[in-house]
Design a protein around this motif. Structure first.
Motif, PDB file in Angstrom:
ATOM      1  N   ILE A   3       2.379   5.025 -14.992  1.00 53.69           N
ATOM      2  CA  ILE A   3       1.321   5.927 -14.941  1.00 53.69           C
ATOM      3  C   ILE A   3       1.481   7.128 -16.235  1.00 53.69           C
ATOM      4  CG2 ILE A   3      -0.177   7.436 -13.575  1.00 53.69           C
ATOM      5  CD1 ILE A   3       0.813   5.899 -11.147  1.00 53.69           C
ATOM      6  N   LYS A   4       0.394   7.349 -16.752  1.00 55.39           N
ATOM      7  CA  LYS A   4       0.766   8.360 -17.756  1.00 55.39           C
ATOM      8  C   LYS A   4       1.065   9.778 -17.339  1.00 55.39           C
ATOM      9  CE  LYS A   4      -0.606   6.321 -21.863  1.00 55.39           C
ATOM     10  NZ  LYS A   4      -1.796   5.452 -21.741  1.00 55.39           N
ATOM     11  N   LEU A   5       1.546  10.499 -18.005  1.00 57.78           N
ATOM     12  CA  LEU A   5       1.897  11.999 -17.306  1.00 57.78           C
ATOM     13  C   LEU A   5       0.625  12.797 -17.287  1.00 57.78           C
ATOM     14  CD1 LEU A   5       4.164  13.903 -16.888  1.00 57.78           C
ATOM     15  CD2 LEU A   5       4.052  14.820 -19.472  1.00 57.78           C
ATOM     16  N   HIS A   6       0.100  12.697 -18.111  1.00 51.82           N
ATOM     17  CA  HIS A   6      -1.497  13.420 -17.953  1.00 51.82           C
ATOM     18  C   HIS A   6      -1.999  13.376 -16.609  1.00 51.82           C
ATOM     19  CE1 HIS A   6      -4.031  10.625 -19.226  1.00 51.82           C
ATOM     20  NE2 HIS A   6      -3.091  10.329 -20.416  1.00 51.82           N
ATOM     21  N   ASN A   7      -2.321  11.937 -16.349  1.00 48.11           N
ATOM     22  CA  ASN A   7      -2.821  11.540 -15.130  1.00 48.11           C
ATOM     23  C   ASN A   7      -2.013  11.831 -13.869  1.00 48.11           C
ATOM     24  OD1 ASN A   7      -4.709  10.138 -16.049  1.00 48.11           O
ATOM     25  ND2 ASN A   7      -3.751   8.333 -16.540  1.00 48.11           N
ATOM     26  N   THR A 249      12.104  20.607 -23.525  1.00 46.77           N
ATOM     27  CA  THR A 249      10.707  20.668 -23.015  1.00 46.77           C
ATOM     28  C   THR A 249      10.208  19.396 -22.478  1.00 46.77           C
ATOM     29  OG1 THR A 249      10.136  22.251 -25.002  1.00 46.77           O
ATOM     30  CG2 THR A 249       8.499  21.392 -23.849  1.00 46.77           C
ATOM     31  N   HIS A 250      10.725  18.225 -23.205  1.00 47.35           N
ATOM     32  CA  HIS A 250      10.058  17.049 -22.699  1.00 47.35           C
ATOM     33  C   HIS A 250      10.924  16.684 -21.081  1.00 47.35           C
ATOM     34  CE1 HIS A 250       9.298  16.014 -26.904  1.00 47.35           C
ATOM     35  NE2 HIS A 250       8.117  15.635 -26.253  1.00 47.35           N
ATOM     36  N   TRP A 251      12.146  17.079 -20.991  1.00 46.06           N
ATOM     37  CA  TRP A 251      12.621  16.964 -19.703  1.00 46.06           C
ATOM     38  C   TRP A 251      11.819  17.749 -18.742  1.00 46.06           C
ATOM     39  CZ3 TRP A 251      18.246  18.195 -21.218  1.00 46.06           C
ATOM     40  CH2 TRP A 251      18.907  17.029 -22.066  1.00 46.06           C
ATOM     41  N   LEU A 252      11.125  19.139 -19.131  1.00 43.31           N
ATOM     42  CA  LEU A 252      10.568  19.999 -17.857  1.00 43.31           C
ATOM     43  C   LEU A 252       8.985  19.073 -17.905  1.00 43.31           C
ATOM     44  CD1 LEU A 252      11.398  23.513 -19.139  1.00 43.31           C
ATOM     45  CD2 LEU A 252      12.010  22.335 -17.148  1.00 43.31           C
ATOM     46  N   MET A 253       8.572  18.603 -19.136  1.00 46.66           N
ATOM     47  CA  MET A 253       7.458  17.967 -18.705  1.00 46.66           C
ATOM     48  C   MET A 253       7.158  16.830 -17.608  1.00 46.66           C
ATOM     49  SD  MET A 253       6.059  18.139 -22.569  1.00 46.66           S
ATOM     50  CE  MET A 253       4.773  16.983 -22.680  1.00 46.66           C
ATOM     51  N   ALA A 254       8.383  16.182 -17.526  1.00 47.05           N
ATOM     52  CA  ALA A 254       8.487  15.124 -16.723  1.00 47.05           C
ATOM     53  C   ALA A 254       8.538  15.509 -15.341  1.00 47.05           C
ATOM     54  CB  ALA A 254       9.996  14.378 -16.930  1.00 47.05           C
ATOM     55  N   VAL A 255       8.797  16.777 -14.848  1.00 37.71           N
ATOM     56  CA  VAL A 255       8.677  17.345 -13.461  1.00 37.71           C
ATOM     57  C   VAL A 255       7.439  18.060 -13.344  1.00 37.71           C
ATOM     58  CG1 VAL A 255      11.391  17.009 -13.079  1.00 37.71           C
ATOM     59  CG2 VAL A 255      10.051  19.248 -13.924  1.00 37.71           C
ATOM     60  N   ALA A 256       6.711  18.120 -14.520  1.00 35.45           N
ATOM     61  CA  ALA A 256       5.629  18.757 -14.295  1.00 35.45           C
ATOM     62  C   ALA A 256       4.620  18.753 -13.317  1.00 35.45           C
ATOM     63  CB  ALA A 256       4.700  19.056 -15.607  1.00 35.45           C
ATOM     64  N   PRO A 257       4.254  17.208 -12.921  1.00 34.16           N
ATOM     65  CA  PRO A 257       3.141  16.978 -11.664  1.00 34.16           C
ATOM     66  C   PRO A 257       3.723  17.499 -10.483  1.00 34.16           C
ATOM     67  CG  PRO A 257       3.711  15.059 -13.072  1.00 34.16           C
ATOM     68  CD  PRO A 257       4.735  16.125 -13.590  1.00 34.16           C
ATOM     69  N   ARG A 317      -4.196  17.285 -23.543  1.00 34.15           N
ATOM     70  CA  ARG A 317      -4.498  17.532 -22.012  1.00 34.15           C
ATOM     71  C   ARG A 317      -3.511  18.005 -21.401  1.00 34.15           C
ATOM     72  NH1 ARG A 317      -6.452  11.492 -21.715  1.00 34.15           N
ATOM     73  NH2 ARG A 317      -4.399  10.735 -22.713  1.00 34.15           N
ATOM     74  N   GLU A 318      -2.106  17.711 -21.652  1.00 36.69           N
ATOM     75  CA  GLU A 318      -0.830  18.267 -20.966  1.00 36.69           C
ATOM     76  C   GLU A 318      -0.473  19.721 -21.042  1.00 36.69           C
ATOM     77  OE1 GLU A 318       1.045  14.038 -21.682  1.00 36.69           O
ATOM     78  OE2 GLU A 318       1.553  15.786 -22.925  1.00 36.69           O
ATOM     79  N   ALA A 319      -0.789  20.309 -22.195  1.00 39.80           N
ATOM     80  CA  ALA A 319      -0.852  21.892 -22.272  1.00 39.80           C
ATOM     81  C   ALA A 319      -1.628  22.381 -21.862  1.00 39.80           C
ATOM     82  CB  ALA A 319      -0.566  22.108 -23.943  1.00 39.80           C
ATOM     83  N   TRP A 320      -2.809  21.860 -21.745  1.00 38.77           N
ATOM     84  CA  TRP A 320      -4.003  22.610 -21.000  1.00 38.77           C
ATOM     85  C   TRP A 320      -3.927  22.764 -19.754  1.00 38.77           C
ATOM     86  CZ3 TRP A 320      -7.962  22.022 -17.426  1.00 38.77           C
ATOM     87  CH2 TRP A 320      -9.074  22.845 -17.571  1.00 38.77           C
ATOM     88  N   MET A 321      -3.532  21.535 -18.954  1.00 34.61           N
ATOM     89  CA  MET A 321      -3.371  21.628 -17.558  1.00 34.61           C
ATOM     90  C   MET A 321      -2.324  22.443 -17.304  1.00 34.61           C
ATOM     91  SD  MET A 321      -4.119  17.938 -16.254  1.00 34.61           S
ATOM     92  CE  MET A 321      -3.730  16.628 -17.522  1.00 34.61           C
ATOM     93  N   ILE A 322      -1.096  22.468 -17.816  1.00 39.64           N
ATOM     94  CA  ILE A 322       0.045  23.474 -17.577  1.00 39.64           C
ATOM     95  C   ILE A 322      -0.480  24.816 -17.766  1.00 39.64           C
ATOM     96  CG2 ILE A 322       2.343  24.363 -18.423  1.00 39.64           C
ATOM     97  CD1 ILE A 322       2.926  21.188 -18.816  1.00 39.64           C
ATOM     98  N   ALA A 323      -1.360  25.130 -18.813  1.00 40.28           N
ATOM     99  CA  ALA A 323      -1.533  26.853 -18.964  1.00 40.28           C
ATOM    100  C   ALA A 323      -2.690  26.806 -17.998  1.00 40.28           C
ATOM    101  CB  ALA A 323      -2.436  26.544 -20.405  1.00 40.28           C
TER     102      ALA A 323
END
Ligand code: ASP
Length: 477
Positions: A3-7, A249-257, A317-323
């Motif tokens: 499943i893609k990260l943004h989803n 940053t990429h590691w952190l994005m992995a736990v963002a959901p 979309r990832e940056a937008w959702m994190i913001a």
């Protein structure tokens, strides 16, 4: 299937709202005292979202700004190129911020949220309150007072300040602290001093002094260009540091959901939907204004930057959702840089320089919001004894200019726009004890303004990248 990260982030946001609403209603159903298990759940949500995830993002901002600007500047062929990117970026920021405020003003003047019935009920209550305060004051003085009796105004200000402080003491203290400063003080204390601050102090401040770090990094990068060969080890160090921080940053994005689910759940559980009852028109005005500005930015992106809305959304979309969820352009910066350079193919030469600058100075959503908020308050309270003016052309113009300045001065952290709004209110003479009326919905609106701030920065990088590319292609070899 992966499943893609943004989803996953999107699912995290929805789950967060559901969990937050469930906790909110269970808490309300339990009566006055919050059950222990709900308090513990909120504690865990706070720990995993705002404390750990946002803390980790904030941890890497200062080294990231430093490394990305030095890496960006030193990768340019010459100093003239930096000048070209620099002025195009600043012109873009000035124009889009001005347009954002203008759009906000049009919406608030047309919709008139402060004249709707819920807001007029608030005004009627305030009129009764002022009449009571006047009666108290006259009783103390032993005589009747005139409309602009300075003693009466001071008495109203003091009593109203005390009441506002009792709503949310921490936020009100921030407003009160900013109240007595002149624009000259702000220029000296918020611009000149931070620019020249010792870089180690800038990095260790919380939040970091972005303006000072940017200035020092620019100086360092430019000096490296002048020094040439002997500066190579310094340049290599910052380029490697930049790569390493993008990896984190990429590691952190992995736990963002998961983290975003926690942030959303906590916010919704603590506020609930009731906050919109009296301020619904105001929220609608801010959101419609922001939607119109986003439409404008997307058109700029398409016609000047050459990137269409679908490609923009897919890339950002990832940056937008994190913001949207973290409510901090600074905390989102690492993800914005990653998205803009990796997905939208903006040259790191442009992105590494313009995005940190944009996160610090370019806040379209905040500027729009400040104008709308102050006019909304004047629509409600204008003409009362302590707000002895109405919304004239002159007042609107002052709001326009100060809202732009206040957005530049706002830190890229949650609620910052609320604090710098004092500058706008003070410029037109609106007492700051009226600002707490909008405290309740501020976190909600901060989501929209922060994501718009980040969108504005990203589109700025896309536009400057396109213009620079064209110019370089046109230049003789
Ligand atoms: N939270 C916003 C940002 O970080 C600033 C604001 O409060 O308007 O961009």
């Amino acid at each position: 299937m992966k499943i893609k990260l943004h989803n996953l982030i999107f699912v995290g946001m929805i789950l967060g709202v559901v969990i937050g609403l469930t906790l909110h209603y269970l808490d309300k159903a339990a009566g006055a005292e919050t059950p222990k298990w709900i308090a513990s759940s909120l504690w865990v949500l706070d720990l995993c979202g705002p404390v750990i995830f946002m803390g980790a993002l904030k941890m890497i901002i200062a080294p990231l700004i430093l490394a990305s600007i030095v890496a960006g500047v030193t990768s340019l062929p010459n100093i003239k190129e930096l000048g070209a990117i620099g002025w195009k970026t600043l012109v873009y920021y000035a124009c889009t911020t001005g347009i954002a405020v203008a759009i906000g003003l049009v919406f608030v003047l047309v919709i008139r949220p402060g004249k709707q019935s819920a807001a007029q009920t608030i005004r009627a209550e305030r009129e009764i309150e002022i009449a009571e305060l006047r009666a108290d004051y006259e009783r103390q003085q032993g005589n009747a007072t005139s409309e602009n009796d300075s003693g009466l105004l001071a008495f109203i200000a003091q009593q109203s300040g005390d009441r506002s402080a009792s709503h949310d003491a921490a936020k009100f203290a921030k407003l009160a602290g900013a109240k007595d400063r002149t624009p000259g003080d702000m220029f000296r204390d918020d611009i000149v001093k931070p620019l020249l601050m010792n870089p180690f102090e800038s990095v260790s401040n919380s939040p970091p002094n972005s303006l000072g770090i940017i200035f020092f990094a620019l100086l360092l990068g430019i000096a490296c260009m002048f020094v040439g060969e002997p500066a190579q080890p310094v340049i290599h160090f910052f380029r490697s540091l930049n790569e390493v921080i993008l990896k984190i940053t990429h590691w952190l994005m992995a736990v963002a959901p998961f983290a975003i689910m926690c942030i959303m759940a906590k916010l919704v559980a603590e506020n609930g939907p009731e906050i919109f009852q009296t301020l619904g028109w105001y929220c609608a005005t801010v959101i419609l204004g922001i939607a119109a500005h986003v439409f404008f930015l997307v058109c700029v992106c398409k016609f000047v930057g050459g990137v269409g809305p679908i490609a923009l959304w897919k890339g950002l979309r990832e940056a937008w959702m994190i913001a949207f969820t973290t409510r901090s352009s600074a905390a989102t910066l690492p993800v914005t840089i990653a998205n803009v350079t990796e997905n939208l193919k903006v040259s790191p030469k442009v992105a590494n320089f313009s995005l940190p600058l944009g996160a610090t100075m370019n806040m379209d959503g905040t500027a729009l919001y400040e104008g709308v908020a102050v006019i909304f308050l004047i629509q409600i309270y204008g003409g009362l004894v302590d707000v002895p003016f109405e919304l004239t052309m002159g007042v609107t113009l002052v709001i326009f200019v100060t809202a732009v300045l206040a957005s530049v001065g706002a830190a890229a952290v949650p609620d910052a726009g609320l604090v710098t709004m004092v500058l706008v209110a003070a410029a037109v003479g609106l007492p700051i004890y009226y600002i707490p009326l909008i405290f309740a919905v501020d976190a909600f609106l901060d989501m929209f303004r922060t994501s718009t701030n980040v969108l504005g920065d990203a589109i700025g990088a896309i536009v400057v990248n396109r213009l620079e590319g064209r110019r370089l292609e046109a230049a003789p070899a």
